[in-house]
Motif scaffolding. Structure first.
Motif, PDB file in Angstrom:
ATOM      1  N   LEU A 101      -4.479  -3.306  -6.742  1.00 55.74           N
ATOM      2  CA  LEU A 101      -4.328  -4.515  -5.942  1.00 55.74           C
ATOM      3  C   LEU A 101      -2.933  -4.589  -5.319  1.00 55.74           C
ATOM      4  O   LEU A 101      -1.923  -4.463  -6.017  1.00 55.74           O
ATOM      5  CB  LEU A 101      -4.569  -5.761  -6.812  1.00 55.74           C
ATOM      6  CG  LEU A 101      -5.924  -5.836  -7.525  1.00 55.74           C
ATOM      7  CD1 LEU A 101      -5.991  -7.111  -8.364  1.00 55.74           C
ATOM      8  CD2 LEU A 101      -7.068  -5.790  -6.512  1.00 55.74           C
ATOM      9  N   ASP A 102      -2.911  -4.766  -4.010  1.00 55.34           N
ATOM     10  CA  ASP A 102      -1.684  -5.053  -3.281  1.00 55.34           C
ATOM     11  C   ASP A 102      -1.221  -6.463  -3.666  1.00 55.34           C
ATOM     12  O   ASP A 102      -2.037  -7.273  -4.129  1.00 55.34           O
ATOM     13  CB  ASP A 102      -2.012  -4.950  -1.786  1.00 55.34           C
ATOM     14  CG  ASP A 102      -0.852  -5.282  -0.892  1.00 55.34           C
ATOM     15  OD1 ASP A 102       0.290  -4.944  -1.255  1.00 55.34           O
ATOM     16  OD2 ASP A 102      -1.090  -5.873   0.186  1.00 55.34           O
ATOM     17  N   LEU A 103       0.051  -6.769  -3.502  1.00 57.44           N
ATOM     18  CA  LEU A 103       0.543  -8.115  -3.858  1.00 57.44           C
ATOM     19  C   LEU A 103       0.724  -9.002  -2.621  1.00 57.44           C
ATOM     20  O   LEU A 103       0.018  -9.977  -2.432  1.00 57.44           O
ATOM     21  CB  LEU A 103       1.874  -8.008  -4.621  1.00 57.44           C
ATOM     22  CG  LEU A 103       1.817  -7.411  -6.026  1.00 57.44           C
ATOM     23  CD1 LEU A 103       3.214  -7.423  -6.641  1.00 57.44           C
ATOM     24  CD2 LEU A 103       0.845  -8.188  -6.911  1.00 57.44           C
ATOM     25  N   ASP A 104       1.721  -8.637  -1.785  1.00 58.27           N
ATOM     26  CA  ASP A 104       2.055  -9.480  -0.638  1.00 58.27           C
ATOM     27  C   ASP A 104       0.883  -9.508   0.337  1.00 58.27           C
ATOM     28  O   ASP A 104       0.395  -8.470   0.761  1.00 58.27           O
ATOM     29  CB  ASP A 104       3.304  -8.901   0.055  1.00 58.27           C
ATOM     30  CG  ASP A 104       4.026  -9.946   0.880  1.00 58.27           C
ATOM     31  OD1 ASP A 104       3.436 -10.995   1.201  1.00 58.27           O
ATOM     32  OD2 ASP A 104       5.204  -9.704   1.206  1.00 58.27           O
ATOM     33  N   GLY A 105       0.428 -10.705   0.668  1.00 62.97           N
ATOM     34  CA  GLY A 105      -0.698 -10.830   1.595  1.00 62.97           C
ATOM     35  C   GLY A 105      -2.043 -10.903   0.891  1.00 62.97           C
ATOM     36  O   GLY A 105      -3.045 -11.263   1.502  1.00 62.97           O
ATOM     37  N   GLY A 130      -6.146  -4.350  -0.146  1.00 57.49           N
ATOM     38  CA  GLY A 130      -4.911  -4.822   0.484  1.00 57.49           C
ATOM     39  C   GLY A 130      -5.148  -5.417   1.849  1.00 57.49           C
ATOM     40  O   GLY A 130      -6.272  -5.396   2.364  1.00 57.49           O
ATOM     41  N   ASP A 131      -4.060  -5.948   2.424  1.00 59.29           N
ATOM     42  CA  ASP A 131      -4.161  -6.602   3.742  1.00 59.29           C
ATOM     43  C   ASP A 131      -3.648  -5.719   4.870  1.00 59.29           C
ATOM     44  O   ASP A 131      -3.636  -6.152   6.018  1.00 59.29           O
ATOM     45  CB  ASP A 131      -3.402  -7.947   3.734  1.00 59.29           C
ATOM     46  CG  ASP A 131      -1.905  -7.765   3.523  1.00 59.29           C
ATOM     47  OD1 ASP A 131      -1.510  -6.837   2.773  1.00 59.29           O
ATOM     48  OD2 ASP A 131      -1.133  -8.552   4.103  1.00 59.29           O
ATOM     49  N   ASP A 132      -3.195  -4.490   4.554  1.00 64.36           N
ATOM     50  CA  ASP A 132      -2.667  -3.590   5.579  1.00 64.36           C
ATOM     51  C   ASP A 132      -3.652  -2.451   5.784  1.00 64.36           C
ATOM     52  O   ASP A 132      -3.832  -1.604   4.901  1.00 64.36           O
ATOM     53  CB  ASP A 132      -1.302  -3.052   5.126  1.00 64.36           C
ATOM     54  CG  ASP A 132      -0.583  -2.277   6.225  1.00 64.36           C
ATOM     55  OD1 ASP A 132      -1.238  -1.430   6.878  1.00 64.36           O
ATOM     56  OD2 ASP A 132       0.613  -2.505   6.425  1.00 64.36           O
TER      57      ASP A 132
END
Ligand SMILES: [Mg+2]
Length: 273
Positions: free
Chosen positions: A11-15, A217-219
């Motif tokens: 899991l990505d954090l930012d976003g 993630g969001d990217d």
């Protein structure tokens, strides 16, 4: 089908969990729910604006208790890269607190460093992280001259942009590519989408092959493209920096696009199988 056999999540954090100071609604609850249901979870972030200990404190404040070894940051790989390359002093063109994760040998990049420059030996490395107060000619000039003198350039990531409360902001990639161009060097990028970063995270899962792990993630390029490049599936969330235009313009095709982490948790089976 995009979620068949999934048992582990990166899991990505930012976003994904927060945007600026605002939590993304439902994400913390979704992560806790997935862990309780038996999914293995690791956190893989390119965030370099604070050291790992501060990220762990922030997650705890949001309601997520994460063990240090479950949170992977690019600084850990950068430290290893420099050790493997013989170690030595490094110019820290990043938040000064990151020295805690990067190890001994940090040389400051602030204005005082610029004043002392002529009297100090050149470091062997230049480490770039996202620290906007250092995106100034005085600081970048010191790093540039380090590179001209033979220092090796290590970029904690080269993201194009990120989202804050104000909207989109230009990312660290702007500085990485600019210094590469100016000094005629090539940076080693250690964060997402670099494959070794994903391999490092995969290595922390016990008995889980990459075909059973998804990156969320969001990217679309760093998170999803990076994951697919490492043989994992990539899931894009429509939170954080997500935009339909960026998705349409990217050569990367996510395995799945969901509204947010909570929607993904609902789409996964009750237990991994
Ligand atoms: Mg992100």
């Amino acid at each position: 089908m995009a979620l068949d056999g999934v048992a582990g999540l990166l899991l990505d954090l930012d976003g994904v969990f927060y945007v600026g100071d605002e939590a993304v609604p439902g994400s913390v609850e979704a992560a806790r729910d997935l862990a309780a249901r038996g999914y293995a979870i690791r956190f893989l972030t390119n965030t370099t604006m604070r050291p790992r200990a501060a990220l762990l404190r922030r997650l705890r404040a949001l309601g997520l208790d994460v063990a240090p070894e479950q949170l992977l940051t690019p600084a850990v790989l950068a430290a290893r890269l420099m050790r493997a390359g013989g170690g030595g002093a490094y110019r820290l063109v990043a938040h000064p607190d990151l020295a805690a994760d990067l190890g001994p040998g940090a040389v400051a990049a602030d204005d005082e460093a610029a004043d002392d420059e002529a009297a100090s030996p050149r470091p062997r490395w230049v480490v770039l992280g996202l620290h906007p107060p250092f995106f100034r000619h005085e600081v970048l000039g010191v790093a540039f001259r380090d590179l001209l003198a033979g220092a090796r350039l290590v970029a904690l990531h080269a993201n194009r942009m990120w989202r804050t409360a104000r909207g989109m902001e230009p990312g660290l990639g702007m500085v990485v590519r600019g210094l590469e161009y100016a000094a005629g060097v090539e940076a080693t990028v250690v964060g997402k989408p670099a494959r070794p970063f994903f391999e490092e995270a995969l290595g922390t899962f016990e008995d889980l092959g990459r075909e059973r792990v998804i990156m969320v993630g969001d990217d679309v390029d760093s998170d999803v493209g990076g994951a697919q490049g490492a043989g994992l599936r990539g899931v894009l969330v429509r939170t954080g920096k997500f935009s339909e235009a960026t998705l349409a313009a990217s050569p990367v095709e996510p395995d799945l696009v969901v509204d947010d982490l909570a929607a993904l948790a609902r789409a996964l089976p009750a237990r991994p199988r």
